[in-house]
Design a protein around this motif. Sequence first.
Motif, PDB file in Angstrom:
ATOM      1  N   ALA B 289      26.161   1.440   1.065  1.00 14.37           N
ATOM      2  CA  ALA B 289      25.377   1.909   2.126  1.00 14.37           C
ATOM      3  C   ALA B 289      23.840   1.826   1.404  1.00 14.37           C
ATOM      4  O   ALA B 289      22.934   1.570   2.193  1.00 14.37           O
ATOM      5  N   GLY B 290      23.713   2.042   0.204  1.00 12.83           N
ATOM      6  CA  GLY B 290      22.349   1.738  -0.570  1.00 12.83           C
ATOM      7  C   GLY B 290      21.890   0.452  -0.690  1.00 12.83           C
ATOM      8  O   GLY B 290      20.799   0.358  -0.335  1.00 12.83           O
ATOM      9  N   ARG B 291      22.725  -0.400  -0.324  1.00 11.89           N
ATOM     10  CA  ARG B 291      22.310  -1.934  -0.242  1.00 11.89           C
ATOM     11  C   ARG B 291      21.633  -2.215   1.205  1.00 11.89           C
ATOM     12  O   ARG B 291      20.724  -2.976   1.300  1.00 11.89           O
ATOM     13  N   LEU B 292      22.478  -1.702   2.020  1.00  7.57           N
ATOM     14  CA  LEU B 292      21.752  -1.734   3.503  1.00  7.57           C
ATOM     15  C   LEU B 292      20.446  -0.913   3.500  1.00  7.57           C
ATOM     16  O   LEU B 292      19.544  -1.281   4.504  1.00  7.57           O
ATOM     17  N   VAL B 293      20.510   0.190   3.076  1.00  8.37           N
ATOM     18  CA  VAL B 293      19.107   1.001   3.115  1.00  8.37           C
ATOM     19  C   VAL B 293      18.048   0.221   2.523  1.00  8.37           C
ATOM     20  O   VAL B 293      17.015   0.200   2.671  1.00  8.37           O
ATOM     21  N   ALA B 294      18.661  -0.288   1.260  1.00  2.00           N
ATOM     22  CA  ALA B 294      17.401  -0.935   0.430  1.00  2.00           C
ATOM     23  C   ALA B 294      17.001  -2.263   1.298  1.00  2.00           C
ATOM     24  O   ALA B 294      15.672  -2.600   1.307  1.00  2.00           O
ATOM     25  N   SER B 295      17.692  -2.900   2.226  1.00  2.00           N
ATOM     26  CA  SER B 295      17.442  -3.888   3.024  1.00  2.00           C
ATOM     27  C   SER B 295      16.466  -3.397   4.134  1.00  2.00           C
ATOM     28  O   SER B 295      15.338  -4.257   4.230  1.00  2.00           O
ATOM     29  N   LEU B 296      16.582  -2.238   4.429  1.00  3.66           N
ATOM     30  CA  LEU B 296      15.812  -1.791   5.470  1.00  3.66           C
ATOM     31  C   LEU B 296      14.408  -1.563   5.033  1.00  3.66           C
ATOM     32  O   LEU B 296      13.469  -1.673   5.547  1.00  3.66           O
ATOM     33  N   LEU B 297      14.540  -0.931   3.786  1.00  2.00           N
ATOM     34  CA  LEU B 297      12.960  -0.449   3.145  1.00  2.00           C
ATOM     35  C   LEU B 297      12.406  -1.736   2.742  1.00  2.00           C
ATOM     36  O   LEU B 297      11.103  -1.691   2.794  1.00  2.00           O
ATOM     37  N   LEU B 351      12.958   6.423   6.971  1.00  2.19           N
ATOM     38  CA  LEU B 351      13.845   6.903   6.219  1.00  2.19           C
ATOM     39  C   LEU B 351      14.755   7.520   7.373  1.00  2.19           C
ATOM     40  O   LEU B 351      16.188   8.080   7.216  1.00  2.19           O
ATOM     41  N   VAL B 352      14.106   7.604   8.452  1.00  9.38           N
ATOM     42  CA  VAL B 352      14.976   8.303   9.505  1.00  9.38           C
ATOM     43  C   VAL B 352      16.231   7.387  10.265  1.00  9.38           C
ATOM     44  O   VAL B 352      17.417   7.911   9.999  1.00  9.38           O
ATOM     45  N   ALA B 353      15.733   5.935   9.948  1.00  5.95           N
ATOM     46  CA  ALA B 353      16.789   4.893  10.467  1.00  5.95           C
ATOM     47  C   ALA B 353      17.710   4.897   9.034  1.00  5.95           C
ATOM     48  O   ALA B 353      18.664   4.707   9.318  1.00  5.95           O
ATOM     49  N   ALA B 354      16.914   4.941   7.796  1.00  5.03           N
ATOM     50  CA  ALA B 354      18.030   4.970   6.638  1.00  5.03           C
ATOM     51  C   ALA B 354      19.158   6.037   6.808  1.00  5.03           C
ATOM     52  O   ALA B 354      20.257   5.850   6.282  1.00  5.03           O
ATOM     53  N   ARG B 355      18.699   7.125   7.222  1.00  2.00           N
ATOM     54  CA  ARG B 355      19.696   8.352   7.399  1.00  2.00           C
ATOM     55  C   ARG B 355      20.840   7.777   8.194  1.00  2.00           C
ATOM     56  O   ARG B 355      21.994   7.918   8.224  1.00  2.00           O
ATOM     57  N   ARG B 356      20.388   6.987   9.240  1.00  2.00           N
ATOM     58  CA  ARG B 356      21.431   6.438  10.077  1.00  2.00           C
ATOM     59  C   ARG B 356      22.503   5.558   9.753  1.00  2.00           C
ATOM     60  O   ARG B 356      23.821   5.625   9.886  1.00  2.00           O
ATOM     61  N   VAL B 357      21.935   4.593   8.924  1.00  2.00           N
ATOM     62  CA  VAL B 357      22.534   3.782   8.255  1.00  2.00           C
ATOM     63  C   VAL B 357      23.583   4.429   7.091  1.00  2.00           C
ATOM     64  O   VAL B 357      24.775   3.986   7.200  1.00  2.00           O
ATOM     65  N   LEU B 358      23.046   5.379   6.301  1.00  2.00           N
ATOM     66  CA  LEU B 358      23.850   6.212   5.358  1.00  2.00           C
ATOM     67  C   LEU B 358      24.907   6.839   6.120  1.00  2.00           C
ATOM     68  O   LEU B 358      26.078   7.162   5.516  1.00  2.00           O
ATOM     69  N   ALA B 359      24.845   7.390   7.386  1.00  2.00           N
ATOM     70  CA  ALA B 359      25.700   7.922   8.039  1.00  2.00           C
ATOM     71  C   ALA B 359      26.956   6.997   8.662  1.00  2.00           C
ATOM     72  O   ALA B 359      27.877   7.392   9.198  1.00  2.00           O
ATOM     73  N   ILE B 360      26.709   5.600   8.405  1.00  2.00           N
ATOM     74  CA  ILE B 360      27.813   4.709   8.976  1.00  2.00           C
ATOM     75  C   ILE B 360      29.005   4.901   8.412  1.00  2.00           C
ATOM     76  O   ILE B 360      29.069   4.741   7.190  1.00  2.00           O
ATOM     77  N   ASP B 361      29.981   5.037   9.295  1.00  2.00           N
ATOM     78  CA  ASP B 361      31.443   5.001   8.584  1.00  2.00           C
ATOM     79  C   ASP B 361      32.268   3.852   8.814  1.00  2.00           C
ATOM     80  O   ASP B 361      32.286   3.474  10.245  1.00  2.00           O
ATOM     81  N   PRO B 362      32.417   3.204   7.835  1.00  2.00           N
ATOM     82  CA  PRO B 362      33.108   1.719   8.013  1.00  2.00           C
ATOM     83  C   PRO B 362      34.468   1.725   8.769  1.00  2.00           C
ATOM     84  O   PRO B 362      34.558   0.748   9.456  1.00  2.00           O
ATOM     85  N   VAL B 363      34.912   2.929   9.100  1.00  2.00           N
ATOM     86  CA  VAL B 363      36.265   2.931   9.949  1.00  2.00           C
ATOM     87  C   VAL B 363      35.856   2.485  11.439  1.00  2.00           C
ATOM     88  O   VAL B 363      36.778   1.977  12.186  1.00  2.00           O
TER      89      VAL B 363
END
Lengths: 235, 373
Positions: B289-297, B351-363
């Motif tokens: 998830a951190g990688r995807l957030v980093a990409s967004l930032l 960071l609002v969008a980042a929160r959404r990314v962090l909340a993604i459940d891979p399932v």
Amino acid sequence: MSTSSSAPDTSAPALEMKAVRKVYRMGDADIIALDHASLTVQHDEIVALVGPSGSGKTTLCSIAGGILGATEGRVVVAGDDITDYDAKQLTKFRQERVGFVFQSVNLVPFLTARENLLVVDELGRRTGAAARARADQLLEELGLADRRNNLPSQLSGGQRQRVAIGRALMNEPRLVLFDEPTSALDTQLGEQVMELIRNEMKSRGTAAIVVTHDERITHFCDRSVHIVDGHLDAA
Amino acid sequence: MFLALKEMTRAKARFGLLIAAIALLVFLILFQQSLQNGLLTSFVGGIRNQSAPVLVYSVDGQRILQGSIITPDLEALVESAPGVGEVGAIHQGTFTVTSADGAFDASLLGYADPALGAPTTIVEGRLAESLDEVVASSADAESGFDIGDVVRVEPGGLELTVVGLADQAQINAGPTLYGTVDTFLDALRAQNPDAGTPLPNVLGVAPADGTTVDEVVASINAQSDELDAFTKDDAADATPGVAQVRQSFQVIFLLYGLVIPCVTGLFFLIVTFQKAGALTLLRAIGAPAGRLVASLLIQAVLIVGLGYLIGTLLYTPVSQLRLGGIPLEFETAAVITWAIVLMALGLLSSLVAARRVLAIDPVQATTGAGVGR
């Protein structure tokens, strides 16, 4: 056990699930999605997991692939006991040890066919030139060499599915999980894709579980396992 | 970086429009910053950029140079205040002056001591040394107030030669001339032969050795309720209208400061929803998830950075212009400060969008669901 430190055990079964239960809490009720399911898949075996909608086949597949944790039981993939892995370990496990082909979204829309394969390396080991060579080789084998620079929107359904198969094989997994790989394809194309899956798995000695509710494609697999209401009928 | 750049490359129009919007907002912010500073400098630059560290007004003058009158009694009180070193009279008046370009209402400042009232930002030429010499504000050089130009005080026809140009030395947003007290008196008498000898408008004060500027200000103010002493910067800021102008612009800046993070934050939130499927897929195949957030930032940094760069490039030529007699300047400090502020706000909003990314459940990849579903 760490996914990064332990090399895959090639002699071990690709998957061993022992008495796996998965229970979902919905309000006050417990929903049993998987009930003491045990399944062993040998290292080069292709198993069809057949069952109606809601029978628990996707749940089983998700647990085997480290996407979902089991409530009870033991899950070992290619010698790695992932039962007690935390979220971070499971992420790394998925990155390095298994391949997925999902039913719905399978490709990143803003990446080309080749980049959809390379993203696996980007997320993990970052081997650079070696990954590019492997992606090119896989695309060649899958008959997509001339489509490597096309975006998913420029590919047909069958071609997209083949790219997804290539992506699933990029990290040289011991186990590939296919969730309804032919559901969006017509019969003829579905059979072509299944034949491709079989050829690719067998040529690499890679095990696979093919989740399906379509009995017509099970003959491409070595054996079928039926699942109904979370119970496996044969293991 | 791979994902961030690939996505931006493949969605040039979408990201380009956001960069353009940010560039426009940055341009407007910087332009207004220049306008604010130009406006204030044209009103009180001459107060800030003169040599007296402390200026003393009479309270009745309400902090306006021309409105203040220092009586001999007040002058004596200033001179006797503890910590006061040198004291020099400063006169200021508004005169009709004709130059080659026509007639202007010009401010003329006369100082008794060049160390207490002369302009400190001479960029060309020198200070006035004789009765018929003056220094002009450089902003008016092209209006017939350049070095060597002769201007006439009307009526009376007193001729004054410009011998120096001083930057940011205007008062009251008009041509401003600096000369000695005698030059000022000559101009006054040329205009009105019965003028007599006027009292100084303000006093320029230098602290005695070992006394700080703030100490001397406090000391003078303690002498009498009729004295209003300020450091020269405070005197400029205390000039009526300055605080109101600054406050008005601050409201505008605040609005811009809110618009940029809102635009950036909403953009990334919408994009995150739109690519929910892809993000879920990436999580499922092992993207941390951190990688995807980093990409967004990274995208947020690139977008705000590029927008800022383009906005600054647009602002640079405009900052060299004069706007209705107000000279604009490239505000380096504002460019740096706003870059830091907007980058921080841009990142904060994403960071609002980042929160959404962090909340993604891979399932969710197995169910076809994604972010926020």
